[in-house]
Design an enzyme around this catalytic site. Structure first.
Site, PDB file in Angstrom:
ATOM      1  N   HIS A 103       0.977  -7.683  10.076  1.00 35.39           N
ATOM      2  CA  HIS A 103       1.850  -7.653   8.891  1.00 35.39           C
ATOM      3  C   HIS A 103       2.938  -6.598   9.005  1.00 35.39           C
ATOM      4  CE1 HIS A 103      -0.470 -10.332   6.111  1.00 35.39           C
ATOM      5  NE2 HIS A 103      -1.343 -10.168   7.089  1.00 35.39           N
ATOM      6  N   ASP A 154      10.090  -1.814   7.893  1.00 36.21           N
ATOM      7  CA  ASP A 154       9.094  -2.618   7.180  1.00 36.21           C
ATOM      8  C   ASP A 154       8.859  -3.916   7.938  1.00 36.21           C
ATOM      9  OD1 ASP A 154       7.350  -3.268   5.134  1.00 36.21           O
ATOM     10  OD2 ASP A 154       8.751  -2.712   3.557  1.00 36.21           O
TER      11      ASP A 154
HETATM   12  O1  F6P Z   1       0.849  -4.626   4.820  1.00 37.53           O
HETATM   13  C1  F6P Z   1       0.399  -3.473   5.375  1.00 37.53           C
HETATM   14  C2  F6P Z   1      -0.845  -2.938   4.697  1.00 37.53           C
HETATM   15  O2  F6P Z   1      -1.348  -1.846   5.404  1.00 37.53           O
HETATM   16  C3  F6P Z   1      -1.970  -3.938   4.551  1.00 37.53           C
HETATM   17  O3  F6P Z   1      -2.782  -4.073   5.675  1.00 37.53           O
HETATM   18  C4  F6P Z   1      -2.690  -3.382   3.381  1.00 37.53           C
HETATM   19  O4  F6P Z   1      -3.511  -4.275   2.725  1.00 37.53           O
HETATM   20  C5  F6P Z   1      -1.552  -2.906   2.500  1.00 37.53           C
HETATM   21  O5  F6P Z   1      -0.544  -2.516   3.384  1.00 37.53           O
HETATM   22  C6  F6P Z   1      -1.940  -1.762   1.599  1.00 37.53           C
HETATM   23  O6  F6P Z   1      -2.333  -0.640   2.348  1.00 37.53           O
HETATM   24  P1  F6P Z   1      -3.762   0.015   2.173  1.00 37.53           P
HETATM   25  O7  F6P Z   1      -4.788  -1.043   2.360  1.00 37.53           O
HETATM   26  O8  F6P Z   1      -3.818   1.083   3.199  1.00 37.53           O
HETATM   27  O9  F6P Z   1      -3.770   0.539   0.769  1.00 37.53           O
END
Ligand code: F6P
Length: 470
Positions: free
Chosen positions: A155, A364
């Site tokens: 992602h 991003d």
């Molecule tokens: O999209 C990147 C990401 O790290 C996802 O894997 C994740 O669900 C989201 O951002 C939110 O981040 P975190 O799970 O570290 O809160």
């Protein structure tokens, strides 16, 4: 029929408030359509080793979750995932802090995921692993004898070889990626960067036509699958939310002023410090706007145990305070800065009410807020998107006002251009972007990836048939 099994570190558990971030929204919407299993971390840590997964079933989707031991979680999630891979993949070397124990915990937690998931798998499953927390998972499932097609989608951005090889264990990480049948990226830039890494490690001959990569006996497919949004769903949410009291109260509080909106997880990669400075430059450069525009920045806290996130939070509080201290009046606050989250529908309502959507990350993978902002607009009188050219979304949303997020003056000019843009131009830009969003919505993202996995399955079956005949 195959069952779709999605695996990610964070999952959107029923009854828990939605996890912020595009990944959760993407998987949620993929599974809502096809049904299936979503396996991941429960959101809790424990003192004990993980037991059997907790299973909840809701609307045709099974959610299987495990706790992670506190120390493992610190080293795997706060450590390797968010102090090593995240900064490195976003080109922020300054934020990277590598420790071997973190690498070991990353491997261990991935192994636990594999061991707990494997007994839940069924013969016809297609397995879709998400994001940088779980790169070794495909190899570890194979080591446990899993034969089904396994795909991986990243992602976030994928770095070029010169950045990736800063990581002491970069070769293992690349080899782990080659254990998947399908590897997906957000943009062509990311895929090219992946090729640069593969070429460095295995030689140019590893890369074949049609996105195939051969490493020894294995052939995998690498391709671009830009994540999209549920355009109709966002439109409905945004329209309905206009009558919700929280959105009405926000709109009434503007007292007729223009509204500029930003919605981001509080993360240094989102460029919020630079964005606040650009807004200050805008108020200095175009003083007619003083008292006439309100900028609302919603930034729910995230990864609060990681040092870089503690620091960015302090910097932002200071930056917002500086601008407000300098420009605010007794009846006007230039920046409303909120460290809290709102339900998705409410956020869509806020975005629809905005004249300008400000999305200026320093780097991003995609940025779904940019796409949601466009989808949420009233097509007859749409707001204008100011978008960083370093976000993956800029590859598709070329009718946004594209800016370099480090260029304060450039961003401030773009805000002014957005506020003064005539209606026909706003409509034209919005229509062009909406068309792109509809062509590549969340359903087509899921469909394309699942089809790629199914093809991997049928070519595997063909190879097995050939070797049985031989
Ligand atoms: O999209 C990147 C990401 O790290 C996802 O894997 C994740 O669900 C989201 O951002 C939110 O981040 P975190 O799970 O570290 O809160």
């Amino acid at each position: 029929m195959s069952r779709l099994v999605c695996v990610s570190n964070r999952i959107s558990l029923p009854r828990k408030s939605a996890a912020p971030g595009g990944l959760a929204i993407g998987i949620q919407s993929a599974l809502r359509r096809s049904g299936g299993l979503w396996f991941g971390w429960s959101g809790d840590t424990s003192e004990e080793d993980a037991g059997d997964p907790d299973i909840h079933i809701r609307d045709g989707v099974s959610f299987a979750t495990i706790d992670i031991r506190k120390q493992d979680f610190d080293d795997y999630y706060n450590g390797y995932a968010n102090e090593v891979l995240w900064p490195l993949f976003h080109y922020f070397l300054k934020g990277m802090r590598y420790r071997t124990e973190q690498r070991d915990a990353y491997e261990d937690v991935n192994r636990i995921f594999a061991q707990k998931l494997q007994p839940l798998l069924q013969p016809k499953d297609l397995i879709w692993v998400h994001d940088y927390h779980l790169i070794p998972l495909g190899r570890q499932l194979r080591e446990l004898g899993v034969q089904r097609p396994i795909g991986f989608f990243l992602h976030i951005p994928f770095p070029n070889i010169e950045m990736l090889r800063v990581l002491p264990s970069y070769a293992e990480l690349l080899r782990d990626l080659t254990c998947y049948d399908v590897v997906g990226f957000q943009t062509q830039n990311d895929l090219n960067a992946f090729y640069s890494c593969i070429e460095h490690l295995f030689g140019a001959e590893a890369i074949r036509g049609e996105g195939r990569i051969r490493v020894g006996e294995r052939v995998l497919r690498a391709a671009v699958f830009p994540i999209g949004v549920d355009v109709n769903g966002v439109q409905t949410e945004a329209t309905e939310a206009q009558s919700a009291s929280v959105v009405k109260r926000m709109s009434d509080s503007l007292m007729g002023r223009d509204l500029m909106m930003g919605v981001d997880r509080l993360d240094y990669s989102k460029g919020l410090v630079e964005r606040f400075s650009a807004y200050q430059t805008f108020l200095e450069t175009y003083p007619d706007n003083v008292g006439r525009i309100t900028y609302i920045q919603i930034a729910p806290l995230s990864r609060a145990d990681v040092k870089a996130y503690v620091e960015i939070r302090q910097s932002l509080e200071q930056a917002a305070g500086r601008t407000n201290g300098r420009f605010a009046d007794t009846d006007w606050t230039p920046i409303r800065y909120l460290n809290r989250n709102f339900p998705h529908a409410t956020l869509m309502g806020f975005l629809r009410a905005a004249d300008v959507g400000l999305v200026t990350p320093l780097r991003d993978g995609m940025n779904l807020v940019a796409k949601e902002f466009v989808a949420a607009q009233d097509a007859t009188d749409p707001g204008v998107l100011v978008l960083s050219n370093l976000a993956g979304a800029a590859r598709e949303l070329t009718s946004a006002l594209l800016v370099n997020p480090y260029d304060m003056r450039g961003v401030s000019h773009a805000i002014q251009a957005a506020l003064s843009m005539p209606l026909p131009e706003r409509r034209e830009r919005h229509a062009a972007m909406l068309q792109v969003l509809k062509r590549n919505d969340i359903a087509s993202w899921t469909r394309r990836f699942v089809e790629a996995l199914e093809q991997a399955q049928s070519s595997d079956a063909r190879m097995r048939a050939v070797s049985n005949r031989a």
